[in-house]
Design a protein around this motif. Structure first.
Motif, mmCIF file in Angstrom:
data_model
loop_
_atom_site.group_PDB
_atom_site.id
_atom_site.type_symbol
_atom_site.label_atom_id
_atom_site.label_comp_id
_atom_site.label_asym_id
_atom_site.label_seq_id
_atom_site.Cartn_x
_atom_site.Cartn_y
_atom_site.Cartn_z
ATOM 1 N N VAL A 1 0.861 -1.187 0.000
ATOM 2 C CA VAL A 1 0.000 0.000 0.000
ATOM 3 C C VAL A 1 0.891 1.229 0.000
ATOM 4 O O VAL A 1 1.888 1.286 0.742
ATOM 5 C CB VAL A 1 -0.925 0.024 1.235
ATOM 6 N N VAL A 2 0.559 2.233 -0.827
ATOM 7 C CA VAL A 2 1.309 3.479 -0.848
ATOM 8 C C VAL A 2 0.325 4.644 -0.836
ATOM 9 O O VAL A 2 -0.680 4.642 -1.550
ATOM 10 C CB VAL A 2 2.245 3.565 -2.074
ATOM 11 N N VAL A 3 0.613 5.625 0.017
ATOM 12 C CA VAL A 3 -0.182 6.850 0.123
ATOM 13 C C VAL A 3 0.633 7.985 -0.464
ATOM 14 O O VAL A 3 1.763 8.257 -0.018
ATOM 15 C CB VAL A 3 -0.549 7.149 1.589
ATOM 16 N N ASN A 4 0.094 8.644 -1.491
ATOM 17 C CA ASN A 4 0.738 9.783 -2.129
ATOM 18 C C ASN A 4 -0.032 11.050 -1.757
ATOM 19 O O ASN A 4 -1.266 11.059 -1.789
ATOM 20 C CB ASN A 4 0.728 9.637 -3.650
ATOM 21 N N VAL B 1 1.446 18.707 0.306
ATOM 22 C CA VAL B 1 1.141 19.786 1.233
ATOM 23 C C VAL B 1 2.037 20.959 0.890
ATOM 24 O O VAL B 1 3.262 20.867 1.020
ATOM 25 C CB VAL B 1 1.355 19.360 2.703
ATOM 26 N N SER B 2 1.456 22.050 0.414
ATOM 27 C CA SER B 2 2.208 23.225 0.014
ATOM 28 C C SER B 2 3.232 22.845 -1.054
ATOM 29 O O SER B 2 2.878 22.242 -2.065
ATOM 30 C CB SER B 2 2.886 23.862 1.228
ATOM 31 N N LEU B 3 4.523 23.117 -0.830
ATOM 32 C CA LEU B 3 5.561 22.820 -1.809
ATOM 33 C C LEU B 3 6.069 21.386 -1.706
ATOM 34 O O LEU B 3 6.897 20.965 -2.516
ATOM 35 C CB LEU B 3 6.747 23.786 -1.629
ATOM 36 N N PHE B 4 5.596 20.628 -0.721
ATOM 37 C CA PHE B 4 6.132 19.295 -0.451
ATOM 38 C C PHE B 4 5.163 18.210 -0.933
ATOM 39 O O PHE B 4 3.955 18.302 -0.712
ATOM 40 C CB PHE B 4 6.388 19.102 1.043
ATOM 41 N N ASP B 5 5.726 17.190 -1.577
ATOM 42 C CA ASP B 5 4.966 15.978 -1.868
ATOM 43 C C ASP B 5 5.564 14.834 -1.059
ATOM 44 O O ASP B 5 6.725 14.878 -0.667
ATOM 45 C CB ASP B 5 4.996 15.652 -3.367
ATOM 46 N N TYR B 6 4.759 13.804 -0.804
ATOM 47 C CA TYR B 6 5.242 12.702 0.018
ATOM 48 C C TYR B 6 4.653 11.389 -0.474
ATOM 49 O O TYR B 6 3.606 11.348 -1.121
ATOM 50 C CB TYR B 6 4.874 12.916 1.492
ATOM 51 N N ARG B 7 5.364 10.299 -0.162
ATOM 52 C CA ARG B 7 4.903 8.938 -0.400
ATOM 53 C C ARG B 7 5.240 8.122 0.835
ATOM 54 O O ARG B 7 6.401 8.056 1.247
ATOM 55 C CB ARG B 7 5.569 8.319 -1.639
#
Length: 241
Positions: free
Chosen positions: A96-99, A102-108
């Motif tokens: 499972v991966v959550v992408n 938030v503002s200038l930041f992306d996360y996985r």
């Protein structure tokens, strides 16, 4: 000798925000090192897309390796000529991966059952779930710098005979911490990856350490003609029974 590859892609939306994706590949021919025709489901996952202004996407099933610069852009119609880097295979773990963004930041943030590794340098891994995370800012359009980390077992039952009595292959961990780079300006693109690794190795008291990096510049001269190059160095440990 000839060789053929057929890739089939299917996707469907079952309900607003809920989708299913499958990628199936068939390949074979006399030029293949494998006997007969090889067929496998490369990817097959369910996807949830949050509605409104929330930047959130969740994939569950057989997915693309969520960390590392190269894995998530393969196979790609914009750079099909350069194969995978030597530091890790292009693999399709289950998990499972959550992408999100938030503002200038992306996360996985992911939980996957395969390590980020090259099967030529380490034994073939068995299923063992591990966390994986990546965070990256995009300070301006065209530039992204990311940092990623994963830790978990990297061995499998095939290495059991070389492991001291009383130990399990699950007790030996791999750690990988890395940085990746994406930059584009006009018709020029630059991709990069730098990774540091540590391995717990059976019968060794010290930690095996490694480092690998690559830079991949590309320039598109016309819509159908481009030049691409990869420069890489791999100083990863070679670990085999």
């Amino acid at each position: 000798a000839g060789y053929g590859r057929l890739q089939l892609f299917a996707a469907a939306e079952f309900a607003p925000g809920f989708q299913g994706v499958a990628v199936y590949q068939v390949e074979g021919g006399k030029a293949s090192v494998e006997e007969g025709v090889q067929a496998a489901l490369q990817q097959g996952f369910l996807r949830y897309l949050a509605s409104g202004s929330v930047h959130l996407m969740v994939d569950a099933g057989r997915i693309v390796m969520p960390i590392g610069n190269f894995a998530r852009r393969y196979p790609s119609n914009v750079n099909p000529l350069i194969g995978a880097p030597t530091s890790y295979d292009v693999s399709y773990p289950e998990g499972v991966v959550v992408n999100g963004k938030v503002s200038l930041f992306d996360y996985r943030v992911a939980m996957i059952n395969r390590p980020l590794a090259n099967g030529d340098w380490v034994p073939v891994a068995d299923e063992a779930f591990r966390p994986a995370i990546e965070l990256g800012p995009t300070p301006f359009t065209g530039l992204r710098i990311g940092a990623y980390f994963t830790q978990g077992p990297y061995l499998g039952r095939s290495a059991s005979a070389a492991i001291p009595g009383g130990e399990s292959w699950r007790n030996f961990d791999q750690q990988v911490a890395g940085l990746d780079l994406e930059f584009s300006r006009g018709y020029f693109e630059l991709q990069g990856d730098l990774a540091f690794s540590t391995y717990d190795v059976p019968t060794r008291s010290d930690i095996a350490r490694g480092k690998a990096w690559f830079l991949e510049p590309k320039y598109t001269w016309t819509p159908r003609f481009f030049t691409a190059l990869r420069i890489e160095r791999n100083d990863y440990p070679y670990i085999q029974p």
